[in-house]
Design an enzyme around this catalytic site. Structure first.
Site, PDB file in Angstrom:
ATOM      1  N   ILE A   9      -5.017  -4.399  -7.072  1.00  0.00           N
ATOM      2  CA  ILE A   9      -4.984  -3.060  -6.464  1.00  0.00           C
ATOM      3  C   ILE A   9      -6.273  -2.760  -5.702  1.00  0.00           C
ATOM      4  O   ILE A   9      -6.420  -1.687  -5.119  1.00  0.00           O
ATOM      5  CB  ILE A   9      -4.707  -1.960  -7.497  1.00  0.00           C
ATOM      6  CG1 ILE A   9      -5.784  -1.932  -8.602  1.00  0.00           C
ATOM      7  CG2 ILE A   9      -3.309  -2.136  -8.103  1.00  0.00           C
ATOM      8  CD1 ILE A   9      -5.653  -0.733  -9.547  1.00  0.00           C
ATOM      9  N   GLY A  10      -7.249  -3.695  -5.745  1.00  0.00           N
ATOM     10  CA  GLY A  10      -8.433  -3.505  -4.897  1.00  0.00           C
ATOM     11  C   GLY A  10      -9.671  -2.990  -5.609  1.00  0.00           C
ATOM     12  O   GLY A  10     -10.437  -2.226  -5.031  1.00  0.00           O
ATOM     13  N   GLY A  11      -9.879  -3.448  -6.836  1.00  0.00           N
ATOM     14  CA  GLY A  11     -11.081  -3.035  -7.560  1.00  0.00           C
ATOM     15  C   GLY A  11     -12.353  -3.436  -6.836  1.00  0.00           C
ATOM     16  O   GLY A  11     -13.374  -2.752  -6.928  1.00  0.00           O
ATOM     17  N   SER A  65     -10.376 -13.394  -8.080  1.00  0.00           N
ATOM     18  CA  SER A  65     -10.024 -12.918  -9.433  1.00  0.00           C
ATOM     19  C   SER A  65      -8.712 -13.585  -9.843  1.00  0.00           C
ATOM     20  O   SER A  65      -7.671 -12.924  -9.918  1.00  0.00           O
ATOM     21  CB  SER A  65      -9.822 -11.400  -9.447  1.00  0.00           C
ATOM     22  OG  SER A  65     -11.021 -10.706  -9.275  1.00  0.00           O
ATOM     23  N   CYS A  68      -5.856 -14.588 -15.508  1.00  0.00           N
ATOM     24  CA  CYS A  68      -6.667 -14.934 -16.687  1.00  0.00           C
ATOM     25  C   CYS A  68      -5.822 -15.495 -17.830  1.00  0.00           C
ATOM     26  O   CYS A  68      -6.364 -16.069 -18.777  1.00  0.00           O
ATOM     27  CB  CYS A  68      -7.436 -13.702 -17.161  1.00  0.00           C
ATOM     28  SG  CYS A  68      -6.357 -12.329 -17.564  1.00  0.00           S
TER      29      CYS A  68
HETATM   30  C1  LIG Z   1      -6.634 -10.574 -12.565  1.00  0.00           C
HETATM   31  S1  LIG Z   1      -5.587  -9.886 -11.350  1.00  0.00           S
HETATM   32  C2  LIG Z   1      -6.752  -9.390 -10.111  1.00  0.00           C
HETATM   33  C3  LIG Z   1      -7.037  -7.951 -10.131  1.00  0.00           C
HETATM   34  C4  LIG Z   1      -7.927  -7.405  -9.042  1.00  0.00           C
HETATM   35  N1  LIG Z   1      -9.269  -7.943  -9.066  1.00  0.00           N
HETATM   36  C5  LIG Z   1      -7.971  -5.879  -9.160  1.00  0.00           C
HETATM   37  O1  LIG Z   1      -9.074  -5.315  -9.239  1.00  0.00           O
HETATM   38  O2  LIG Z   1      -6.904  -5.275  -9.207  1.00  0.00           O
HETATM   39  C6  LIG Z   1      -4.866 -11.329 -10.620  1.00  0.00           C
HETATM   40  C7  LIG Z   1      -4.069 -11.052  -9.376  1.00  0.00           C
HETATM   41  O3  LIG Z   1      -3.728 -12.313  -8.821  1.00  0.00           O
HETATM   42  C8  LIG Z   1      -2.455 -12.207  -8.231  1.00  0.00           C
HETATM   43  N2  LIG Z   1      -1.945 -13.578  -8.118  1.00  0.00           N
HETATM   44  C9  LIG Z   1      -1.652 -14.417  -9.152  1.00  0.00           C
HETATM   45  N3  LIG Z   1      -1.258 -15.615  -8.666  1.00  0.00           N
HETATM   46  C10 LIG Z   1      -1.306 -15.532  -7.304  1.00  0.00           C
HETATM   47  C11 LIG Z   1      -1.009 -16.440  -6.249  1.00  0.00           C
HETATM   48  N4  LIG Z   1      -0.566 -17.675  -6.517  1.00  0.00           N
HETATM   49  N5  LIG Z   1      -1.169 -16.047  -4.969  1.00  0.00           N
HETATM   50  C12 LIG Z   1      -1.600 -14.779  -4.711  1.00  0.00           C
HETATM   51  N6  LIG Z   1      -1.886 -13.866  -5.666  1.00  0.00           N
HETATM   52  C13 LIG Z   1      -1.751 -14.235  -6.949  1.00  0.00           C
HETATM   53  C14 LIG Z   1      -1.678 -11.285  -9.154  1.00  0.00           C
HETATM   54  O4  LIG Z   1      -0.616 -10.656  -8.480  1.00  0.00           O
HETATM   55  C15 LIG Z   1      -2.771 -10.299  -9.608  1.00  0.00           C
HETATM   56  O5  LIG Z   1      -2.768  -9.139  -8.808  1.00  0.00           O
END
Ligand SMILES: C[S@@+](CC[C@H](N)C(=O)[O-])C[C@H]1O[C@@H](n2cnc3c(N)ncnc32)[C@H](O)[C@@H]1O
Length: 277
Positions: A9-11, A65, A68
């Site tokens: 969401i863009g943290g 990011s 996890c």
């Molecule tokens: C840990 S969250 C990141 C959150 C982000 N830093 C925030 O502040 O909202 C991981 C993100 O990676 C995305 N994601 C996972 N696998 C992906 C892929 N293969 N390609 C693109 N995005 C991916 C997920 O949709 C998720 O939004």
């Protein structure tokens, strides 16, 4: 200019850093991201993105990011054998080819010492690298969210100092909030409950499972004599989002997205360390 990979969401963008483009494959994350930011945001699976496509953004810093779950107990810690690690492994082949001037990788503490961590280090030959585990509580914010961060730069850099400015949980709270879901009521004795009036209270880490799992997914709140859930807006404040940040209209989805997100305050300190804020 920053390239925000796995942008959620863009943290990271919420720190105020200049973002050239954000990439995430999730439709709901994209909805929230584009409601808040006007710079380009692509819905794209990073698993096969071409090096030239990322190089063309000409970003000074890449922020990654990645998921996890491959490094958590709940996710069975399957590390590089987990399919959710595939896109990161692909990007680790892209980094030595494109050589962005600097990058930051965020993950849970369980990432440290993993095979993915080892491969990340191998992809960074020639970079200055520092690794930290930082938490908003170190800045005096009343929430735990310890995360592992690797910072790498082709130029030497120093970590920004952490200054503790204690704040009280009550400053982040609304006057009321949703009751406990009926399915959780019988687990009240096992829950981590913080008191709204406790000046030293510190909420534990909110995860995507908050509201579904009674334990290890975040704290519940005792306010006006009753135990309730934290609202998504209260969690967003604790994570450093201002009140004008648009959250997903479905509170369960908003809570899950915040549970996957980064602490904006901690992200700001890291970006300061690389001189981009
Ligand atoms: C840990 S969250 C990141 C959150 C982000 N830093 C925030 O502040 O909202 C991981 C993100 O990676 C995305 N994601 C996972 N696998 C992906 C892929 N293969 N390609 C693109 N995005 C991916 C997920 O949709 C998720 O939004």
């Amino acid at each position: 200019m920053l390239l925000e990979l796995y942008a959620g969401i863009g943290g990271v963008a919420a720190t105020g850093v200049d973002v050239v483009c954000a990439i995430d494959h999730d439709v709901y994350a994209h909805e929230v991201y584009t409601a808040n930011f006007s710079h380009p945001a692509l819905r794209l699976n990073l698993v096969s993105v071409k090096p030239a496509r990322l190089a063309a953004f000409g970003a000074d810093v890449w922020w990654l990011s990645p998921p996890c779950q491959p490094f958590t107990v709940r996710g069975q810690r399957r590390d590089v054998d987990d399919r959710r690690c595939e896109s990161l492994l692909h990007l680790l082949t892209v980094i030595p080819e494109v050589r962005p001037p600097a990058l930051i990788v965020e993950n849970v503490p369980g990432f440290e010492g993993s095979r993915a961590h080892q491969r990340l280090r191998e992809s960074l030959a020639g970079y200055h690298v520092q690794e930290v585990e930082w938490c908003p509580a170190q800045l005096g914010i009343p929430v735990q969210r310890r995360r592992f961060f690797l910072l790498a730069s082709l130029e030497p850099f120093e970590l920004a100092p952490i200054v503790r400015k204690p704040r009280q949980l009550s400053d982040y709270l609304d006057a009321s909030g949703p009751p406990l879901p009926p399915a959780l009521e019988r687990f009240v004795d096992a829950m981590h409950i913080v008191d709204a009036d406790d000046e030293l209270a510190q909420a534990c880490c909110f995860t995507g499972a908050y509201g579904r799992s009674p334990v290890y997914a975040g704290s519940y709140l005792r306010q006006n004599g009753a135990v309730r859930m934290f609202t998504p807006r209260e969690i967003a404040r604790l994570h450093g989002f201002s009140d004008d940040f648009v959250l997903h209209s479905d509170p369960r989805r908003a809570t899950k997205q915040l549970g996957n997100g980064v602490s904006v305050d901690v992200a700001r300190k890291l970006l300061e360390s690389l001189g981009v804020l």
